[in-house]
Design a protein around this motif. Sequence first.
Motif, PDB file in Angstrom:
ATOM      1  N   SER A 148     -76.109  24.179  -2.209  1.00 16.82           N
ATOM      2  CA  SER A 148     -76.973  24.575  -1.091  1.00 16.82           C
ATOM      3  C   SER A 148     -77.613  23.386  -0.388  1.00 16.82           C
ATOM      4  O   SER A 148     -78.075  23.515   0.755  1.00 16.82           O
ATOM      5  CB  SER A 148     -78.064  25.525  -1.588  1.00 16.82           C
ATOM      6  OG  SER A 148     -77.506  26.675  -2.178  1.00 16.82           O
ATOM      7  N   ARG A 224     -81.319  26.946   5.644  1.00 19.61           N
ATOM      8  CA  ARG A 224     -80.442  27.387   4.559  1.00 19.61           C
ATOM      9  C   ARG A 224     -80.669  28.875   4.309  1.00 19.61           C
ATOM     10  O   ARG A 224     -81.821  29.341   4.271  1.00 19.61           O
ATOM     11  CB  ARG A 224     -80.726  26.627   3.258  1.00 19.61           C
ATOM     12  CG  ARG A 224     -80.571  25.118   3.342  1.00 19.61           C
ATOM     13  CD  ARG A 224     -79.115  24.721   3.452  1.00 19.61           C
ATOM     14  NE  ARG A 224     -78.961  23.278   3.458  1.00 19.61           N
ATOM     15  CZ  ARG A 224     -78.953  22.515   4.557  1.00 19.61           C
ATOM     16  NH1 ARG A 224     -79.096  23.078   5.765  1.00 19.61           N
ATOM     17  NH2 ARG A 224     -78.789  21.215   4.474  1.00 19.61           N
ATOM     18  N   THR A 242     -79.357  32.523   9.776  1.00 17.64           N
ATOM     19  CA  THR A 242     -79.079  31.091   9.652  1.00 17.64           C
ATOM     20  C   THR A 242     -79.212  30.416  11.010  1.00 17.64           C
ATOM     21  O   THR A 242     -78.623  30.860  12.000  1.00 17.64           O
ATOM     22  CB  THR A 242     -77.659  30.857   9.095  1.00 17.64           C
ATOM     23  OG1 THR A 242     -77.485  31.614   7.891  1.00 17.64           O
ATOM     24  CG2 THR A 242     -77.444  29.388   8.781  1.00 17.64           C
ATOM     25  N   LYS A 247     -76.752  26.052   7.020  1.00 19.52           N
ATOM     26  CA  LYS A 247     -75.747  26.353   5.993  1.00 19.52           C
ATOM     27  C   LYS A 247     -76.014  27.727   5.398  1.00 19.52           C
ATOM     28  O   LYS A 247     -77.132  28.032   4.987  1.00 19.52           O
ATOM     29  CB  LYS A 247     -75.775  25.291   4.889  1.00 19.52           C
ATOM     30  CG  LYS A 247     -75.309  23.915   5.349  1.00 19.52           C
ATOM     31  CD  LYS A 247     -75.258  22.926   4.201  1.00 19.52           C
ATOM     32  CE  LYS A 247     -74.762  21.561   4.690  1.00 19.52           C
ATOM     33  NZ  LYS A 247     -74.659  20.578   3.585  1.00 19.52           N
ATOM     34  N   ILE A 249     -74.869  29.970   2.309  1.00 17.12           N
ATOM     35  CA  ILE A 249     -74.239  29.842   1.003  1.00 17.12           C
ATOM     36  C   ILE A 249     -73.975  31.238   0.448  1.00 17.12           C
ATOM     37  O   ILE A 249     -74.906  32.030   0.274  1.00 17.12           O
ATOM     38  CB  ILE A 249     -75.119  29.025   0.028  1.00 17.12           C
ATOM     39  CG1 ILE A 249     -75.298  27.592   0.545  1.00 17.12           C
ATOM     40  CG2 ILE A 249     -74.496  28.989  -1.363  1.00 17.12           C
ATOM     41  CD1 ILE A 249     -76.447  27.412   1.504  1.00 17.12           C
ATOM     42  N   ASP A 272     -72.257  26.281   8.827  1.00 19.30           N
ATOM     43  CA  ASP A 272     -71.372  25.979   7.704  1.00 19.30           C
ATOM     44  C   ASP A 272     -71.495  27.112   6.689  1.00 19.30           C
ATOM     45  O   ASP A 272     -72.568  27.335   6.132  1.00 19.30           O
ATOM     46  CB  ASP A 272     -71.758  24.661   7.029  1.00 19.30           C
ATOM     47  CG  ASP A 272     -71.491  23.452   7.899  1.00 19.30           C
ATOM     48  OD1 ASP A 272     -70.654  23.540   8.807  1.00 19.30           O
ATOM     49  OD2 ASP A 272     -72.141  22.412   7.666  1.00 19.30           O
ATOM     50  N   ILE A 274     -70.435  28.464   3.108  1.00 23.66           N
ATOM     51  CA  ILE A 274     -69.978  27.851   1.863  1.00 23.66           C
ATOM     52  C   ILE A 274     -69.899  28.901   0.759  1.00 23.66           C
ATOM     53  O   ILE A 274     -70.874  29.613   0.503  1.00 23.66           O
ATOM     54  CB  ILE A 274     -70.961  26.734   1.428  1.00 23.66           C
ATOM     55  CG1 ILE A 274     -71.051  25.655   2.498  1.00 23.66           C
ATOM     56  CG2 ILE A 274     -70.557  26.151   0.074  1.00 23.66           C
ATOM     57  CD1 ILE A 274     -72.249  24.738   2.328  1.00 23.66           C
TER      58      ILE A 274
END
Length: 337
Positions: A148, A224, A242, A247, A249, A272, A274
Amino acid sequence: MRSARTLQEMPVITEEKKLRKSAVLEAPKKVIIKEAALPEPKAGEVCIKLEGSGVCASNIPVWEGRDWFEYPVEPGNPGHEGWGVIDAVGEGVKTLKEGDRVTALTYNAYATHDIAKEESVVKLPEFLDGKAFPGEPLGCAMNIFSRSDIRKGQTVAIVGSGFLGSLLIQLAKSEGARVIAISRREFSLQTAKEAGADEIVKMDDHYQIIEKVKELTNGNFCERVIECTGKEWPLNLSIELTGERGKLIVAGFHQDGMRSLNVQMLNWRGIDMISAHERDPQKYIQGIKDAIEAVREGKMDPFPFFTHTFSLDQMEQAYHHLTERPDGFIKAIITTN
């Protein structure tokens, strides 16, 4: 004078076989308890006399039943969060010995014993004596936290405040982040607050949640977002929460089919996305070691989240709690003592 007994009459002395007691999913939503001979560890393996195992949400599909599962499943499976004491060591094992208290990556841990490879075992330090320590999920939390890339001053949304979400709240706070916890159950929101969340938001209305988080972040949303539910709607909600170049996660275990995602929002904000699920066993082992240190340093305290304890004979009851999640439930532990 009595005559000597014949050879056939003499008692035969045999070595008593050790038995392993296991919970077996004989069919969907049906558990039986079986005893069988305890296997000897092979070269490079150890046998662990288990003290217990955590019950993982990834067990739900095999408990409920799916077309692709075959029953009965292997004894002790799908338990994989065990800890206990080594009581037998196979040939060539160098770093472990009988009596070591350990946690390990094993796959039949709903049982009194399980076999593990030497490289899949982590010794537990003395400060954890007498404490339940399901290493696999704690290592998983550490690996998710590492992926993260949370930093001091960031705003982090945790979507889903069950066991994993609560651990991640603690870890994010230890790094100096501001945490917004979003969850469905009132008990989970209270647990999130106790874990250190700065703000709690009820997971009910999609657009109201978005507006609330927008208000809390001055329109910037979150650097995050960690999604912990494994469900489609909260995953799409997480995309909306977000911020630009943030990011997202994915920590939830998505196990029941395809997902339709708001890729337009992912593209527009340059997010992003992930997947934090590891597949290298040694990544999990390192995560377990990191979890031990996090507990030692006070960055993570999992013990209040072990809310329910069941014996091996109560395995069905544990599964029912896992799926129904009554008030007060966060994480179940199966004990074998």
